[in-house]
Design a protein around this motif. Structure first.
Motif, PDB file in Angstrom:
ATOM      1  N   GLU A 127       5.387   4.561  10.211  1.00  0.00           N
ATOM      2  CA  GLU A 127       4.373   4.967   9.232  1.00  0.00           C
ATOM      3  C   GLU A 127       5.007   5.978   8.280  1.00  0.00           C
ATOM      4  N   ARG A 128       4.857   5.724   6.983  1.00  0.00           N
ATOM      5  CA  ARG A 128       5.466   6.609   5.995  1.00  0.00           C
ATOM      6  C   ARG A 128       4.701   7.931   5.907  1.00  0.00           C
ATOM      7  N   ARG A 129       5.447   9.002   5.706  1.00  0.00           N
ATOM      8  CA  ARG A 129       4.819  10.308   5.448  1.00  0.00           C
ATOM      9  C   ARG A 129       4.523  10.391   3.945  1.00  0.00           C
ATOM     10  N   VAL A 134       2.490  12.236  -2.802  1.00  0.00           N
ATOM     11  CA  VAL A 134       1.233  12.783  -3.325  1.00  0.00           C
ATOM     12  C   VAL A 134       1.495  14.011  -4.183  1.00  0.00           C
ATOM     13  N   VAL A 135       2.383  14.882  -3.708  1.00  0.00           N
ATOM     14  CA  VAL A 135       2.670  16.124  -4.422  1.00  0.00           C
ATOM     15  C   VAL A 135       3.528  15.876  -5.657  1.00  0.00           C
ATOM     16  N   TYR A 173       0.830  -1.207   0.000  1.00  0.00           N
ATOM     17  CA  TYR A 173       0.000   0.000   0.000  1.00  0.00           C
ATOM     18  C   TYR A 173       0.867   1.261   0.000  1.00  0.00           C
ATOM     19  N   PHE A 174       2.021   1.201  -0.614  1.00  0.00           N
ATOM     20  CA  PHE A 174       2.886   2.363  -0.782  1.00  0.00           C
ATOM     21  C   PHE A 174       2.116   3.473  -1.516  1.00  0.00           C
ATOM     22  N   PRO A 175       2.255   4.769  -1.117  1.00  0.00           N
ATOM     23  CA  PRO A 175       3.082   5.310  -0.033  1.00  0.00           C
ATOM     24  C   PRO A 175       2.314   5.509   1.283  1.00  0.00           C
ATOM     25  N   PHE A 176       1.228   4.794   1.468  1.00  0.00           N
ATOM     26  CA  PHE A 176       0.457   4.885   2.713  1.00  0.00           C
ATOM     27  C   PHE A 176       0.691   3.630   3.559  1.00  0.00           C
TER      28      PHE A 176
END
Length: 424
Positions: free
Chosen positions: A240-242, A247-248, A173-176
């Protein structure tokens, strides 16, 4: 008689007051650190090491196991690399045990309550990582650090370093995504009946922790395990990944390129720029994905969901190019060429101007004039003939709506999947 009865009580109160005053004075006086003189300190050091065997466990009864406690003080997480499955953490380990050989009477040496001894001169618990990044498995410590001994035999060893360990990443589930990376430490050369090591705290000490820019340390935990006949202490770091960076710099550019690509169906067919515009958007998307591929997890088991999403977006962009070429071919067909029934059905199915017959009642019409006016009112207007250009225009609308909907739906499905996983 009353005076004779109160005398013992008064004496006891006086003694208690004296002891209280002495305690206050001792607390107010500056404490002596490790003896009054250097000579007394050296005397303790020489006495405790005289005849000391650093290869033997320092317990009087060798049938008893030594209890060693271990705590980890994390300073920062220097690096997390999914490609090489490496986690680099900076911190220190605090190890405590009781040495039954190195003991002394502090009052015989001027009040020397503690001394520091080089780790190479005394026994210490040999420890190693079970999941080191390096292929050369070495023991912790052995860098000329000092071990602090107290008069009752309690030993305190603090070692700090930059530790490289492996981690099994689940980047589905990268990047979440959320990761649990462990630091597993085992006692080397001794089984659980000789040296038993267990954590002194239930969590990792984060008093001096500095946050990582790419990962959030959600929680920590420590636990004790047995690996065969050896004791193991495990320090778990729940990360937990930021996701904001990705996203940006990944999702928004890809989404914008796809939205621009769908606008090709709005361009006039006679402009001569539609094919070039659609292919340019496809190439821009392909080049962008090639540039950002180094920052994506390069694993296939499990395959990240984002890999399927980006591949789907690339296929949608390629399909838009094919649809553009096909629509232009339909648009430039000769008008004398017969229109196949398939195109006729497609045009009528998606046409908003299909003719509908209206129903009415003429039961109450009495005059011929009213009847004539009713015929005119219900007269079906003449329908213009269907041409290839009208069909291509209708296909433009269909392809624009379906392409736009597919881009939005695919992105929405991805965010729904990762959000459901993050909440579970």
């Amino acid at each position: 008689m009353e005076t004779h009865q109160k005398t013992p009580m008064a004496v006891m109160m006086t003694h208690g007051l004296v002891r209280f005053v002495c305690l206050i004075i001792l607390l107010l006086l500056p404490p002596k650190i490790d003896g009054g003189t250097l000579t007394e300190y050296n005397s303790v050091h020489t006495a405790v090491l005289s005849g000391y065997n650093k290869d033997a466990r320092p317990v009087t009864d060798q049938n008893n196991a030594m209890n060693v406690t271990l705590a980890f003080h994390l300073l920062t997480i220097a690096n997390v690399d999914e490609v090489t499955s490496e986690v680099v953490s900076v911190g220190s380990f605090s190890i405590d045990w009781r040495d039954e050989v190195i003991q002394w009477n502090p009052f015989s040496y001027g009040g020397t309550f503690s001394i520091n001894i080089d780790e190479s001169l005394v026994w210490k618990p040999p420890m190693t990582f079970l999941n080191p990044m390096s292929t050369n498995v070495g023991l912790l410590g052995f860098k000329q650090s000092k071990i602090k001994y107290y008069a009752d035999g309690n030993a305190y060893w603090n070692i700090a370093d930059r530790y490289q360990t492996t981690c099994d990443f689940d980047t589905r589930y990268f990047p979440f995504d959320k990761q649990t990376c462990s630091m597993k430490i085992m006692v080397w050369d001794y089984n659980k009946n000789e040296v038993l090591m267990y954590p002194s705290q239930s969590v990792v000490d984060l008093t001096h922790y500095s946050e990582n820019g790419a990962w959030v340390l959600a929680s920590t935990e420590t636990k004790f395990e047995l690996l065969g006949e050896n004791s193991v202490v495990v320090f778990n770091l729940n990360l937990e990944r930021r996701p904001l960076f990705f996203v940006v710099n990944l999702f928004i550019p890809v989404f914008v390129m796809l939205m621009l690509n769908t606008l090709v169906f709005i361009l006039p067919a006679d402009s001569g720029e539609r094919v070039g515009y659609s292919i340019t958007c496809l190439l821009a998307l392909a080049v962008f994905l090639s540039l950002v591929s180094d920052g994506l997890p390069q694993v296939s088991k499990p395959m990240p969901v984002i890999g399927y999403i980006l591949a789907t977006y690339l296929m949608i962009s390629g399909l838009i190019c094919v649809e553009t070429i096909f629509i232009l071919r339909v648009h430039h067909k000769e008008e004398e060429e017969e229109i196949s029934p398939f195109f006729m059905r497609c045009y009528n199915l998606f046409s908003c101007g299909s003719c509908k017959k209206s129903s009415g009642s003429v039961d109450n019409l009495t005059t011929e004039k009213d009847l004539e006016m009713t015929k005119v009112a219900f007269e079906i207007p003449e329908i213009s003939p269907i041409t290839w250009k009208k069909i291509s225009s209708r296909l433009d609308k269909i392809c624009f709506m379906t392409s736009l909907a597919s881009v939005i739906i695919v992105g929405a499905i991805f965010f729904v999947i990762v959000n459901v996983k993050s909440l579970s």
